[in-house]
Design an enzyme around this catalytic site. Structure first.
Site, PDB file in Angstrom:
ATOM      1  N   MET A 192      36.080  35.835  31.013  1.00 52.95           N
ATOM      2  CA  MET A 192      36.770  35.333  29.824  1.00 52.95           C
ATOM      3  C   MET A 192      38.154  34.824  30.220  1.00 52.95           C
ATOM      4  O   MET A 192      39.064  34.756  29.392  1.00 52.95           O
ATOM      5  CB  MET A 192      36.878  36.429  28.765  1.00 52.95           C
ATOM      6  CG  MET A 192      35.496  36.895  28.293  1.00 52.95           C
ATOM      7  SD  MET A 192      35.486  37.587  26.633  1.00 52.95           S
ATOM      8  CE  MET A 192      36.598  38.955  26.824  1.00 52.95           C
ATOM      9  N   GLY A 193      38.309  34.468  31.501  1.00 52.81           N
ATOM     10  CA  GLY A 193      39.591  33.936  31.949  1.00 52.81           C
ATOM     11  C   GLY A 193      40.627  35.026  32.136  1.00 52.81           C
ATOM     12  O   GLY A 193      40.287  36.197  32.299  1.00 52.81           O
ATOM     13  N   HIS A 234      38.584  39.644  39.459  1.00 52.19           N
ATOM     14  CA  HIS A 234      37.681  38.482  39.387  1.00 52.19           C
ATOM     15  C   HIS A 234      37.534  37.836  40.763  1.00 52.19           C
ATOM     16  O   HIS A 234      36.449  37.420  41.151  1.00 52.19           O
ATOM     17  CB  HIS A 234      38.234  37.433  38.409  1.00 52.19           C
ATOM     18  CG  HIS A 234      38.318  37.891  36.987  1.00 52.19           C
ATOM     19  ND1 HIS A 234      39.514  38.161  36.362  1.00 52.19           N
ATOM     20  CD2 HIS A 234      37.355  38.140  36.064  1.00 52.19           C
ATOM     21  CE1 HIS A 234      39.291  38.538  35.122  1.00 52.19           C
ATOM     22  NE2 HIS A 234      37.986  38.539  34.909  1.00 52.19           N
ATOM     23  N   ASP A 251      34.029  47.837  33.849  1.00 52.94           N
ATOM     24  CA  ASP A 251      33.312  47.790  32.569  1.00 52.94           C
ATOM     25  C   ASP A 251      31.941  48.429  32.775  1.00 52.94           C
ATOM     26  O   ASP A 251      30.904  47.755  32.740  1.00 52.94           O
ATOM     27  CB  ASP A 251      33.203  46.344  32.093  1.00 52.94           C
ATOM     28  CG  ASP A 251      34.578  45.750  31.828  1.00 52.94           C
ATOM     29  OD1 ASP A 251      35.302  46.299  30.989  1.00 52.94           O
ATOM     30  OD2 ASP A 251      34.935  44.757  32.484  1.00 52.94           O
ATOM     31  N   SER A 276      43.049  44.512  34.762  1.00 47.19           N
ATOM     32  CA  SER A 276      42.412  44.098  33.511  1.00 47.19           C
ATOM     33  C   SER A 276      43.194  42.919  32.975  1.00 47.19           C
ATOM     34  O   SER A 276      44.426  42.875  33.100  1.00 47.19           O
ATOM     35  CB  SER A 276      42.461  45.252  32.506  1.00 47.19           C
ATOM     36  OG  SER A 276      42.245  44.759  31.193  1.00 47.19           O
TER      37      SER A 276
HETATM   38  O1  PAF Z   1      33.550  41.242  31.144  1.00 48.09           O
HETATM   39  C1  PAF Z   1      33.846  40.184  30.546  1.00 48.09           C
HETATM   40  O2  PAF Z   1      34.829  39.504  30.832  1.00 48.09           O
HETATM   41  C2  PAF Z   1      32.945  39.706  29.410  1.00 48.09           C
HETATM   42  O3  PAF Z   1      32.440  40.778  28.685  1.00 48.09           O
HETATM   43  C3  PAF Z   1      31.801  38.782  29.883  1.00 48.09           C
HETATM   44  C4  PAF Z   1      30.840  39.523  30.799  1.00 48.09           C
HETATM   45  C5  PAF Z   1      32.391  37.579  30.599  1.00 48.09           C
HETATM   46  C6  PAF Z   1      30.991  38.277  28.684  1.00 48.09           C
HETATM   47  O4  PAF Z   1      31.789  37.526  27.823  1.00 48.09           O
END
Ligand code: PAF
Length: 254
Positions: A22-23, A29, A140, A175
Site C-alpha cells: 500500500m506504498g 518492503h 502481519d 511499519s
Molecule cells: O500488507 C499490506 O500492505 C496490505 O494488506 C496488502 C497485502 C498490500 C493488501 O492491500
C-alpha cells in the site's frame, strides 16, 4: 521500471514475483523486493491503498502517501513494474463480489471487515498479475495465515512467501504507520517489541506481555498458531496510531 495504472496495460512474460503493497515503502518492503528479485524473472510491486480493508475511515484518510518517493525506492530495489491503479480500476462501479475469510485470531476480531478487504484485493491482484510467487511480511502474521488459507481453500496457483519482520536498530518493527508517531510516541512504542521479546520465553507469554506493556494499552495480546508454529502477537494504540507486532514462541515459521 515501468509504472502501470491499468489492468489492460499489464503484459508480463516469464516467472513473476509479486509484492503487494500500500506504498509508504520502507526497508521491510525492500527486503521483499530483494527476495522477489532473486527468485523470479520479473518483479511486480503493486501500490494500492486499498479502501476496502480500512475499518476506520480516519485511518484511510491519514494513511501516508508519497508516490514519488515510493517510485524511487521500488526502482532502486530492482522492481520491474510498479502497478499503481486508481481505485476505480480495482473497484469499478457495480463491484459486488467479495472474498470473506472466517475469523482466525484477535486481529480479525478487532478489525471487522479488514480481512475481507485484504483477501479480496489479494485474489484480484493474483488474478491480474498471475505471479508464480507472492511476498508478504511476517509482521502481519494473521494476514499471512489468511492469505495462505485462501490460496489453499480456493486452489490458487501461487506460492506464498513470508519473510521476517525488519526492525529498526532499537527493535521497533518497520511499519508504514511509524511515520505518524511523534518522537515521544515512538519512544513509547518501543515498549511493544520489548514486552513481546521479554514475554516470549515465559511460561505464560500472554500474561507476561500484558504485565510488561505497562503504560501501553493493548487491543489484544494473543498466542496464534501459524502453520504449526506459535507466535505471541499484540496490537497497541499509541495516540491515534495502531501498531502490531509479534515474536516466535515455539516452532519455526514456514
Ligand atoms: O500488507 C499490506 O500492505 C496490505 O494488506 C496488502 C497485502 C498490500 C493488501 O492491500
Amino acid at each position: 521500471m515501468k509504472v502501470i495504472r491499468s489492468i489492460e496495460e499489464l503484459q508480463l512474460d516469464g516467472a513473476v514475483g509479486l509484492v503487494p503493497t500500500m506504498g509508504a515503502l520502507h526497508a521491510g518492503h525492500v527486503s521483499l523486493f530483494e527476495a522477489a528479485r532473486t527468485e523470479n524473472d520479473v518483479v511486480v510491486a503493486s501500490l494500492f491503498v486499498n479502501p476496502a480493508q480500512f475499518d476506520e475511515q480516519a485511518d484511510l484518510a491519514r494513511y501516508p502517501r508519497d508516490e514519488g518517493r515510493d517510485i524511487e525506492i521500488a526502482e532502486h530495489a530492482g522492481v520491474d513494474v510498479l502497478f499503481a491503479p486508481p481505485v476505480r480500476e480495482m473497484y469499478p462501479d457495480g463491484f459486488a463480489t467479495w472474498v470473506v475469510p472466517d475469523d482466525i485470531g484477535a486481529e480479525s476480531a478487532a478489525r471487522p471487515g479488514h480481512f475481507r478487504g485484504v483477501a479480496t484485493v489479494c485474489v484480484k491482484l493474483f488474478n491480474i498479475v498471475r505471479p508464480v510467487r507472492a511476498y508478504f511480511g511476517q509482521k502481519d502474521a494473521e494476514q499471512v495465515v489468511v492469505i495462505r488459507r485462501l490460496v489453499r481453500d480456493l486452489n490458487l496457483d501461487v506460492e506464498i512467501r513470508a519473510l521476517p519482520t525488519v526492525r529498526d536498530a532499537d527493535g521497533l518493527a518497520l511499519s508504514s504507520r511509524n511515520v505518524r508517531l511523534s518522537p515521544e510516541e515512538r519512544t513509547r512504542a518501543l515498549g511493544l517489541p520489548r514486552a513481546l521479546a521479554k514475554a516470549a520465553a515465559s511460561s505464560d507469554p500472554v500474561a507476561a506481555a500484558r504485565a510488561e506493556l505497562n503504560g501501553l494499552d493493548p487491543d489484544y495480546v494473543e498466542l496464534l498458531d501459524v502453520d504449526g508454529a506459535t507466535i505471541l502477537a499484540a496490537a497497541v494504540r499509541i495516540g491515534s496510531t495502531r501498531l502490531i507486532d509479534n515474536v516466535l514462541v515455539k516452532g519455526a515459521l514456514p
